[in-house]
Design a protein around this motif. Structure first.
Motif, mmCIF file in Angstrom:
data_model
loop_
_atom_site.group_PDB
_atom_site.id
_atom_site.type_symbol
_atom_site.label_atom_id
_atom_site.label_comp_id
_atom_site.label_asym_id
_atom_site.label_seq_id
_atom_site.Cartn_x
_atom_site.Cartn_y
_atom_site.Cartn_z
ATOM 1 N N ALA B 75 0.951 -1.070 0.154
ATOM 2 C CA ALA B 75 0.024 0.130 0.020
ATOM 3 C C ALA B 75 0.799 1.167 0.008
ATOM 4 C CB ALA B 75 -0.916 0.091 1.073
ATOM 5 N N ALA B 76 2.111 1.155 0.793
ATOM 6 C CA ALA B 76 2.722 2.296 0.625
ATOM 7 C C ALA B 76 3.460 2.712 -0.606
ATOM 8 C CB ALA B 76 3.845 2.064 1.882
ATOM 9 N N ALA B 77 3.847 1.467 -1.249
ATOM 10 C CA ALA B 77 4.368 1.798 -2.547
ATOM 11 C C ALA B 77 3.529 2.066 -3.531
ATOM 12 C CB ALA B 77 4.974 0.120 -2.823
ATOM 13 N N ARG B 78 2.248 1.650 -3.275
ATOM 14 C CA ARG B 78 1.416 2.185 -4.198
ATOM 15 C C ARG B 78 1.271 3.687 -4.367
ATOM 16 N NH1 ARG B 78 -2.982 -0.049 -6.867
ATOM 17 N NH2 ARG B 78 -2.609 -2.254 -6.115
ATOM 18 N N ARG B 79 1.211 4.096 -3.039
ATOM 19 C CA ARG B 79 1.075 5.686 -2.819
ATOM 20 C C ARG B 79 2.333 6.396 -3.449
ATOM 21 N NH1 ARG B 79 -1.170 4.111 2.159
ATOM 22 N NH2 ARG B 79 0.604 4.065 3.054
ATOM 23 N N ALA B 80 3.576 5.670 -3.058
ATOM 24 C CA ALA B 80 4.742 6.410 -3.574
ATOM 25 C C ALA B 80 4.860 6.300 -4.984
ATOM 26 C CB ALA B 80 6.049 5.696 -2.795
ATOM 27 N N ILE B 81 4.401 5.429 -5.766
ATOM 28 C CA ILE B 81 4.605 5.509 -7.130
ATOM 29 C C ILE B 81 3.745 6.420 -8.013
ATOM 30 C CG2 ILE B 81 6.030 3.326 -7.155
ATOM 31 C CD1 ILE B 81 3.376 1.978 -8.295
ATOM 32 N N ALA B 82 2.802 6.907 -7.248
ATOM 33 C CA ALA B 82 1.674 7.575 -8.016
ATOM 34 C C ALA B 82 2.274 8.892 -8.720
ATOM 35 C CB ALA B 82 0.620 8.001 -6.918
ATOM 36 N N GLY B 83 2.102 8.961 -9.808
ATOM 37 C CA GLY B 83 2.751 10.054 -10.562
ATOM 38 C C GLY B 83 3.954 9.627 -11.175
ATOM 39 N N ILE B 84 4.606 8.577 -10.755
ATOM 40 C CA ILE B 84 5.778 8.581 -11.253
ATOM 41 C C ILE B 84 6.067 7.488 -12.387
ATOM 42 C CG2 ILE B 84 7.871 6.865 -10.651
ATOM 43 C CD1 ILE B 84 7.630 8.072 -7.636
ATOM 44 N N THR B 85 6.805 8.113 -13.366
ATOM 45 C CA THR B 85 6.802 7.342 -14.900
ATOM 46 C C THR B 85 8.039 6.706 -15.152
ATOM 47 O OG1 THR B 85 7.444 9.336 -15.677
ATOM 48 C CG2 THR B 85 5.356 9.071 -15.785
ATOM 49 N N GLY B 86 9.154 6.694 -14.039
ATOM 50 C CA GLY B 86 10.133 5.837 -14.612
ATOM 51 C C GLY B 86 11.197 5.773 -13.244
ATOM 52 N N ILE B 87 11.689 4.477 -12.872
ATOM 53 C CA ILE B 87 12.651 4.335 -11.752
ATOM 54 C C ILE B 87 13.582 3.356 -12.069
ATOM 55 C CG2 ILE B 87 12.982 3.166 -9.621
ATOM 56 C CD1 ILE B 87 9.938 3.374 -9.011
ATOM 57 N N TYR B 88 14.753 4.000 -11.958
ATOM 58 C CA TYR B 88 15.904 3.470 -12.501
ATOM 59 C C TYR B 88 17.178 3.015 -11.248
ATOM 60 C CZ TYR B 88 13.706 5.160 -16.564
ATOM 61 O OH TYR B 88 12.765 5.183 -17.659
ATOM 62 N N VAL B 89 17.697 2.022 -11.108
ATOM 63 C CA VAL B 89 18.395 1.852 -9.928
ATOM 64 C C VAL B 89 19.636 1.085 -10.498
ATOM 65 C CG1 VAL B 89 18.615 0.671 -7.644
ATOM 66 C CG2 VAL B 89 16.581 1.782 -8.222
ATOM 67 N N ARG B 90 20.734 1.148 -10.271
ATOM 68 C CA ARG B 90 21.967 0.500 -10.473
ATOM 69 C C ARG B 90 22.846 0.522 -9.135
ATOM 70 N NH1 ARG B 90 18.896 0.698 -14.287
ATOM 71 N NH2 ARG B 90 19.558 0.862 -16.295
ATOM 72 N N SER B 91 23.028 -0.430 -8.696
ATOM 73 C CA SER B 91 23.724 -0.687 -7.382
ATOM 74 C C SER B 91 24.889 -1.944 -7.567
ATOM 75 C CB SER B 91 22.750 -0.822 -6.401
ATOM 76 O OG SER B 91 23.369 -0.889 -5.088
ATOM 77 N N PHE B 92 25.935 -1.656 -7.052
ATOM 78 C CA PHE B 92 26.862 -2.516 -7.203
ATOM 79 C C PHE B 92 27.578 -2.757 -5.770
ATOM 80 C CE2 PHE B 92 26.384 -0.533 -11.071
ATOM 81 C CZ PHE B 92 26.254 -1.370 -11.994
ATOM 82 N N THR B 93 28.004 -3.854 -5.410
ATOM 83 C CA THR B 93 28.602 -4.233 -4.099
ATOM 84 C C THR B 93 29.900 -4.913 -4.591
ATOM 85 O OG1 THR B 93 26.376 -4.451 -3.308
ATOM 86 C CG2 THR B 93 28.330 -5.269 -2.003
#
Lengths: 112, 188
Positions: B75-93
């Protein structure tokens, strides 16, 4: 004038003997006709099965497509939650840095 | 008002042009918030753990359909993504310290010096060798992009969120995804 017309008409419409073997050929053809009709019977018999098979194939295709869509959706959901987790983790890191910097400078190890 | 028949085609064409122009402008604005992330293929082979997430608007919409509103995290994720059109994550360990090239980090930082981007937070910890920069892209009074660059000795992460970023909604994520309550008020 009418007798002039009658003569060529009679001549043209006179009874003609059929060619030799015509009656036999016609009888043979009539005999063949029911056979040709019988050719369609197996197709008619298989039509419901073919239709049922087509419906089954279409239903299986739809089910497969739905399963694939579900898998893609769940994968996208997983990626979304992972992306938000990473975002949250890094915002947490920034938050802790800001909080440390706001504390009275004892060690002075962080700056924001 | 009745429009003469011979005028309808030019008016329709003009309307279509105006709509296209508006859409193109919106796309351009949204496009500006999307960073050109470098190709990290070389890093992937060196990294012990790689997270590479690319979610465009269609994938976000697809993911949203599978979020369960009964679960607090979803539910929190649903609220957070309202109006968002792109999510890009690059993470390296990595297994060793500073195994990633600083040039890649700098190339992303350079894009964030473009007009529109504002640095929201800059954290530099000498003790833990952590650098976290949070940038926000503002168009008018609305935020339409977020970028986080975090570099730690053994980890390097870039997050780029495109669209109507609402910090309040991100704030609502507290307690989920490892985000603690954010106290954004200026206490003395």
């Amino acid at each position: 004038m009418s007798s002039d017309l009658d003569k060529p008409l009679r001549e043209a419409l006179r009874a003609v003997e059929p060619p030799t073997g015509f009656a036999e050929r016609l009888a043979a053809r009539i005999e063949r006709e029911p056979l040709r009709r019988r050719d369609w019977r197996p197709a008619r018999r298989w039509a419901p099965q073919a239709l049922a098979a087509s419906v089954l194939v279409a239903a299986l295709g739809m089910y497969g497509w739905q399963l694939q869509r579900e898998r893609q959706g769940l994968e996208a959901r997983q990626q979304l939650l992972e992306a938000l987790r990473v975002t949250g983790q890094k915002l947490d890191l920034a938050y802790r840095g800001v909080k440390d910097a706001a504390r009275p400078a004892t060690a002075g190890d962080a700056g924001a | 008002m009745r429009v003469p028949e011979d005028m309808r085609t030019p008016i329709t064409s003009l309307l279509a042009l105006v709509i296209l122009a508006v859409l193109a402008q919106q796309a351009a604005l949204a496009g500006d918030a999307k960073l050109a992330l470098p190709n990290f293929q070389a890093l992937e082979s060196k990294a012990s753990e790689t997270v590479s997430i690319t979610l465009d608007s269609s994938l976000i919409a697809l993911a949203a359909r599978w979020l369960d509103s009964d679960k607090p995290e979803d539910a929190a994720a649903r609220r957070a993504i309202a109006g968002i059109t792109g999510i890009y994550v690059r993470s390296f360990t990595f297994d060793s310290d500073f195994a990633y090239p600083q040039a890649d980090v700098d190339s992303v930082r350079k894009q964030l010096s473009a007009p529109g981007w504002q640095q929201l937070v800059q954290v530099h910890s000498r003790k833990e060798h952590n650098d976290v920069d949070v940038y926000i892209r503002v168009d008018g009074n609305k935020a339409n992009g977020l970028a986080i660059i975090a570099s730690e000795p053994r980890e390097f992460t870039i997050v780029n969120i495109v669209g109507a970023v609402d910090l309040q909604k991100l704030h609502e994520l507290e307690g989920h995804f490892g985000i603690p309550p954010l106290d954004l008020t200026n206490k003395k």
